[in-house]
Motif scaffolding. Sequence first.
Motif, PDB file in Angstrom:
ATOM      1  N   GLY A 365       0.417 -20.114 -36.386  1.00 14.44           N
ATOM      2  CA  GLY A 365       1.733 -19.650 -35.583  1.00 14.44           C
ATOM      3  C   GLY A 365       1.706 -18.619 -34.429  1.00 14.44           C
ATOM      4  O   GLY A 365       2.481 -18.372 -33.877  1.00 14.44           O
ATOM      5  N   GLU A 366       0.778 -17.868 -34.789  1.00 15.70           N
ATOM      6  CA  GLU A 366       0.417 -16.640 -33.807  1.00 15.70           C
ATOM      7  C   GLU A 366      -1.012 -16.190 -33.887  1.00 15.70           C
ATOM      8  O   GLU A 366      -1.879 -16.671 -34.983  1.00 15.70           O
ATOM      9  CB  GLU A 366       1.466 -15.526 -34.159  1.00 15.70           C
ATOM     10  CG  GLU A 366       1.202 -15.024 -35.652  1.00 15.70           C
ATOM     11  CD  GLU A 366       1.927 -13.820 -36.053  1.00 15.70           C
ATOM     12  OE1 GLU A 366       2.250 -12.969 -35.178  1.00 15.70           O
ATOM     13  OE2 GLU A 366       2.279 -13.723 -37.268  1.00 15.70           O
ATOM     14  N   ARG A 367      -1.323 -15.196 -33.092  1.00 18.29           N
ATOM     15  CA  ARG A 367      -2.777 -14.740 -33.156  1.00 18.29           C
ATOM     16  C   ARG A 367      -3.071 -13.908 -34.541  1.00 18.29           C
ATOM     17  O   ARG A 367      -1.995 -13.183 -35.061  1.00 18.29           O
ATOM     18  CB  ARG A 367      -2.897 -13.695 -32.022  1.00 18.29           C
ATOM     19  CG  ARG A 367      -4.461 -13.555 -31.604  1.00 18.29           C
ATOM     20  CD  ARG A 367      -4.530 -12.623 -30.646  1.00 18.29           C
ATOM     21  NE  ARG A 367      -4.752 -11.083 -31.340  1.00 18.29           N
ATOM     22  CZ  ARG A 367      -5.935 -10.716 -31.486  1.00 18.29           C
ATOM     23  NH1 ARG A 367      -7.084 -11.816 -31.365  1.00 18.29           N
ATOM     24  NH2 ARG A 367      -6.148  -9.471 -31.738  1.00 18.29           N
ATOM     25  N   ASP A 386      -8.359 -19.085 -39.866  1.00 22.37           N
ATOM     26  CA  ASP A 386      -7.116 -18.976 -38.729  1.00 22.37           C
ATOM     27  C   ASP A 386      -7.366 -20.494 -38.167  1.00 22.37           C
ATOM     28  O   ASP A 386      -8.478 -20.882 -37.864  1.00 22.37           O
ATOM     29  CB  ASP A 386      -7.822 -17.945 -37.740  1.00 22.37           C
ATOM     30  CG  ASP A 386      -6.794 -17.902 -36.548  1.00 22.37           C
ATOM     31  OD1 ASP A 386      -5.628 -18.396 -36.559  1.00 22.37           O
ATOM     32  OD2 ASP A 386      -7.114 -17.265 -35.431  1.00 22.37           O
ATOM     33  N   HIS A 387      -6.213 -21.092 -37.813  1.00 21.44           N
ATOM     34  CA  HIS A 387      -6.246 -22.326 -37.142  1.00 21.44           C
ATOM     35  C   HIS A 387      -5.131 -22.457 -35.992  1.00 21.44           C
ATOM     36  O   HIS A 387      -4.263 -21.636 -35.916  1.00 21.44           O
ATOM     37  CB  HIS A 387      -6.443 -23.554 -38.014  1.00 21.44           C
ATOM     38  CG  HIS A 387      -5.192 -23.898 -38.848  1.00 21.44           C
ATOM     39  ND1 HIS A 387      -4.558 -22.959 -39.412  1.00 21.44           N
ATOM     40  CD2 HIS A 387      -4.789 -25.058 -39.311  1.00 21.44           C
ATOM     41  CE1 HIS A 387      -3.606 -23.236 -40.446  1.00 21.44           C
ATOM     42  NE2 HIS A 387      -3.973 -24.554 -40.343  1.00 21.44           N
ATOM     43  N   TRP A 389      -2.598 -24.196 -33.203  1.00 23.32           N
ATOM     44  CA  TRP A 389      -2.067 -25.532 -32.890  1.00 23.32           C
ATOM     45  C   TRP A 389      -0.539 -25.325 -32.587  1.00 23.32           C
ATOM     46  O   TRP A 389      -0.235 -24.207 -32.371  1.00 23.32           O
ATOM     47  CB  TRP A 389      -1.809 -26.579 -34.180  1.00 23.32           C
ATOM     48  CG  TRP A 389      -1.519 -26.158 -35.432  1.00 23.32           C
ATOM     49  CD1 TRP A 389      -2.095 -25.178 -36.211  1.00 23.32           C
ATOM     50  CD2 TRP A 389      -0.662 -26.651 -36.140  1.00 23.32           C
ATOM     51  NE1 TRP A 389      -1.530 -25.292 -37.462  1.00 23.32           N
ATOM     52  CE2 TRP A 389      -0.412 -26.045 -37.601  1.00 23.32           C
ATOM     53  CE3 TRP A 389       0.484 -27.965 -35.959  1.00 23.32           C
ATOM     54  CZ2 TRP A 389       0.558 -26.492 -38.565  1.00 23.32           C
ATOM     55  CZ3 TRP A 389       1.587 -28.030 -36.749  1.00 23.32           C
ATOM     56  CH2 TRP A 389       1.491 -27.461 -38.358  1.00 23.32           C
ATOM     57  N   GLN A 390       0.212 -26.183 -32.131  1.00 24.95           N
ATOM     58  CA  GLN A 390       1.338 -26.172 -31.585  1.00 24.95           C
ATOM     59  C   GLN A 390       2.556 -27.254 -32.182  1.00 24.95           C
ATOM     60  O   GLN A 390       2.018 -28.370 -32.324  1.00 24.95           O
ATOM     61  CB  GLN A 390       1.460 -26.095 -29.945  1.00 24.95           C
ATOM     62  CG  GLN A 390       0.158 -25.412 -29.422  1.00 24.95           C
ATOM     63  CD  GLN A 390       0.240 -25.866 -27.897  1.00 24.95           C
ATOM     64  OE1 GLN A 390       0.149 -27.129 -27.482  1.00 24.95           O
ATOM     65  NE2 GLN A 390       0.051 -24.947 -27.117  1.00 24.95           N
ATOM     66  N   THR A 391       3.692 -26.920 -31.676  1.00 26.02           N
ATOM     67  CA  THR A 391       4.547 -27.857 -32.114  1.00 26.02           C
ATOM     68  C   THR A 391       4.301 -29.164 -31.398  1.00 26.02           C
ATOM     69  O   THR A 391       4.526 -30.343 -32.100  1.00 26.02           O
ATOM     70  CB  THR A 391       6.059 -27.529 -31.651  1.00 26.02           C
ATOM     71  OG1 THR A 391       6.442 -26.284 -32.372  1.00 26.02           O
ATOM     72  CG2 THR A 391       7.172 -28.490 -32.058  1.00 26.02           C
ATOM     73  N   ASP A 478      -1.567 -21.885 -23.399  1.00 24.26           N
ATOM     74  CA  ASP A 478      -2.296 -20.860 -23.711  1.00 24.26           C
ATOM     75  C   ASP A 478      -3.396 -20.494 -22.917  1.00 24.26           C
ATOM     76  O   ASP A 478      -3.942 -21.553 -22.202  1.00 24.26           O
ATOM     77  CB  ASP A 478      -2.729 -21.094 -25.201  1.00 24.26           C
ATOM     78  CG  ASP A 478      -1.734 -20.926 -26.270  1.00 24.26           C
ATOM     79  OD1 ASP A 478      -0.988 -19.942 -26.473  1.00 24.26           O
ATOM     80  OD2 ASP A 478      -1.477 -21.920 -27.220  1.00 24.26           O
ATOM     81  N   ARG A 493      -0.322 -16.599 -23.924  1.00 25.16           N
ATOM     82  CA  ARG A 493       0.471 -17.631 -23.262  1.00 25.16           C
ATOM     83  C   ARG A 493       0.413 -17.464 -21.856  1.00 25.16           C
ATOM     84  O   ARG A 493       0.684 -16.300 -21.406  1.00 25.16           O
ATOM     85  CB  ARG A 493       2.060 -17.320 -23.883  1.00 25.16           C
ATOM     86  CG  ARG A 493       2.061 -17.967 -25.389  1.00 25.16           C
ATOM     87  CD  ARG A 493       2.098 -19.412 -25.567  1.00 25.16           C
ATOM     88  NE  ARG A 493       2.795 -20.205 -24.642  1.00 25.16           N
ATOM     89  CZ  ARG A 493       2.824 -21.697 -24.970  1.00 25.16           C
ATOM     90  NH1 ARG A 493       2.169 -22.245 -26.046  1.00 25.16           N
ATOM     91  NH2 ARG A 493       3.470 -22.339 -24.361  1.00 25.16           N
ATOM     92  N   ASN A 499       6.079 -15.245 -29.320  1.00 23.12           N
ATOM     93  CA  ASN A 499       5.842 -15.433 -30.834  1.00 23.12           C
ATOM     94  C   ASN A 499       6.348 -14.261 -31.539  1.00 23.12           C
ATOM     95  O   ASN A 499       5.754 -13.345 -31.636  1.00 23.12           O
ATOM     96  CB  ASN A 499       4.549 -15.809 -31.140  1.00 23.12           C
ATOM     97  CG  ASN A 499       4.222 -17.027 -31.784  1.00 23.12           C
ATOM     98  OD1 ASN A 499       5.035 -17.340 -32.898  1.00 23.12           O
ATOM     99  ND2 ASN A 499       3.602 -17.792 -31.029  1.00 23.12           N
ATOM    100  N   ARG A 504       8.649 -19.382 -32.550  1.00 18.89           N
ATOM    101  CA  ARG A 504       8.267 -19.567 -31.260  1.00 18.89           C
ATOM    102  C   ARG A 504       9.934 -19.359 -30.471  1.00 18.89           C
ATOM    103  O   ARG A 504      10.690 -19.936 -30.630  1.00 18.89           O
ATOM    104  CB  ARG A 504       7.768 -20.570 -30.900  1.00 18.89           C
ATOM    105  CG  ARG A 504       7.467 -20.982 -29.482  1.00 18.89           C
ATOM    106  CD  ARG A 504       6.763 -22.352 -29.371  1.00 18.89           C
ATOM    107  NE  ARG A 504       6.656 -23.135 -28.132  1.00 18.89           N
ATOM    108  CZ  ARG A 504       6.107 -24.204 -27.822  1.00 18.89           C
ATOM    109  NH1 ARG A 504       5.442 -24.710 -28.838  1.00 18.89           N
ATOM    110  NH2 ARG A 504       6.306 -24.718 -26.793  1.00 18.89           N
TER     111      ARG A 504
END
Length: 632
Positions: A365-367, A386-387, A389-391, A478, A493, A499, A504
């Motif tokens: 969702g964020e760094r 940590d992974h 991704w985006q909407t 990104d 970004r 964020n 977002r």
Amino acid sequence: MGYKDVYGAWREDPNGFWMDAAQAIEWDKQPSKALFDAGDGQFEWFADGMVNTCWNAVDRHVENGRGEQVAIIWDSPITHTKREITYVELRNRVANLAGALRAKGVEKGDRVIIYMPMIPEALEAMLACARLGAIHSVVFGGFAAHELAVRIDDAQPKCIIAASCGMEPGRTVHYKPLLDGALAQAKHQPDFCVIFQREQEVAHLEEGRDVNWHGFQYGTEPAECVPVEGNHPAYILYTSGTTGQPKGVVRHTAGHLVALNWTMKNIYNVDPGDTFWAASDVGWVVGHSYICYAPLIHGNTTIVFEGKPVGTPDAGTFWRVISEHKVRSFFTAPTAFRAVKREDPKGEFVKKYDLSCLQTVYLAGERADPDTITWAQQQLGVPVIDHWWQTETGWAIAANPMGIEELPVKLGSPSVPMPGYDVQILDEAGHPVPAGTLGAIAIKLPLPPGTLPTLWNAEARFHKAYLEHFPGYYETGDAGMIDDEGYLYIMARTDDVINVAGHRLSTGGMEEVLASHPDVAECAVIGVADPLKGQVPMGFLCLNSGCNRPHEEVCKEAVALVRQQIGPVAAFKLCCVVDRLPKTRSGKILRATMVKIADAEEFKTPATIDDPAIIDEIRAAVRELGYAKEPA
Ligand code: COA
Ligand code: AMP
């Protein structure tokens, strides 16, 4: 097979890879192939198959002997309530709701807006739409009436399903007045609204338009699952772009089913029957994919949590829920851990609970800052992954695929690309850059199943926003780099998106609201670093000449306006008045420079700046707000 083999197998035969993954889904008609080129940079997956999402997420588990397994656990510390719903109960409840919606005219392809808090009925409403082939669009409860109205006008729903209220610490969020306000602003009107009356607040129903969730289901027939084409839209989820007009990300049915199901074992390493918990909100993509769809499609137990990481009632809530419901994989946003860490740095609450069930923690969702990851690893004694991704993608672009192989964790990196994603770092001209070099992160087309094929009602915007800048690639928005071992690093970004506590938001959208204030001639909003929320917005206003009202008064109104127009979730509280904004000689506002000033980072004054003296004026203004403090 290790990660390299699996990724290699996908590269060698993408069609075969995804057709194999598709075997785990029950089809009404098998697709003839995986990828369909729809032309003009657009791709579709399993388009000629016929399938139903609700069948795969609910009914088939009942047919296959999981009927008595708990499908949804509702844990609501904010209302002191807990409830369990088995798969068979869920099937019956969803079929009844879908039947009642159908009786009032909702059919395949109709849009339904869902505006609900974290209650199981939100998932039931989503699944009832899926059962009928209706296209849902869930709107986050922290958005104000205006944002809801914008989405109503864009999606043009036949029906809106809402709850009477949501519960935030210390206040009740009156959903129904927000809905009424949105409908008063919207040009489009739905045929009817279904209102779920919570016991905390019974809302007034408007005769002729509003029906009661329970009442309108009496006497109607339960609905069966309606098979839809693989490329039928399952849902629209609006997300922030560069302007106040949100982007309606479209998700097609079949790719969504196949990809999400694949991730549950390969990324999250859970087996059917395990409990999986994503502590997010159904209004966000994490909630769509990992509170509702993926765990249910995969036959897991999912948790709907109505509470906060701290204060409901304390910083031990997460650990209580994990131990009580035997959570195996837990997914949250780094900001939530920062909130817990701030209240319980030594992990006193962690010690109170038996967390032996917990296998892995996932952050997105964020760094994810290294401090937070290290703290969580030390407290919980499990891998913290940590992974990224985006909407738009709906599932992880890069991750550490724990179900395939546990790769070494590199702090600050969400690890490696997942099968389906050919991630490249490009320079401004669109050429790949060497390892370790910063650039724009792009994904070679086609994107994998489950990702967005287009934007709702906005084909041209889809092309402009994602495909135009780097032909042949999807532009993620990104910036970052890939190291010589193939690990990705997400740094910033490249657009106006910020964020805030994992939410977002668009600074451009906030600027549009501020510009509507009668005393504001010009404005800029930037995202500044915040130790809890990651980023928070900061607004700079230039007032109309002749306006001699006290600056504090105008700022207070500006703050209230953003809360009223966008919603409390924008967390817009920092605002100041300046004489002018830093600009290039051609008039472009130097927002990146303003961010560096506020974050007290070193920077070179841009050669193109109109007047370098303004740097000190901006610095003085942000210092007034408590930022870029002078060293003591
Ligand atoms: N409905 C209505 N209002 C909401 C809301 C919702 N679903 N969610 C948040 N809000 C409101 C809050 O009440 C708050 O209002 P306030 O200004 O009156 O206090 C405002 O929006 C800002 O909320 P938030 O950013 O959540 O901050 P917070 O100070 O209430 O809590 C955290 C801070 C870190 C505990 C919280 O942000 C959190 O749990 N974050 C995790 C976010 C997350 O899971 N994101 C999904 C990405 S995976
Ligand atoms: P959303 O669409 O709300 O999921 O937000 C997507 C954006 O959040 C991404 O484009 C990134 O800017 C940011 N983001 C999400 N996950 C990560 C992560 N693991 N690391 C860094 N940034 C992230």
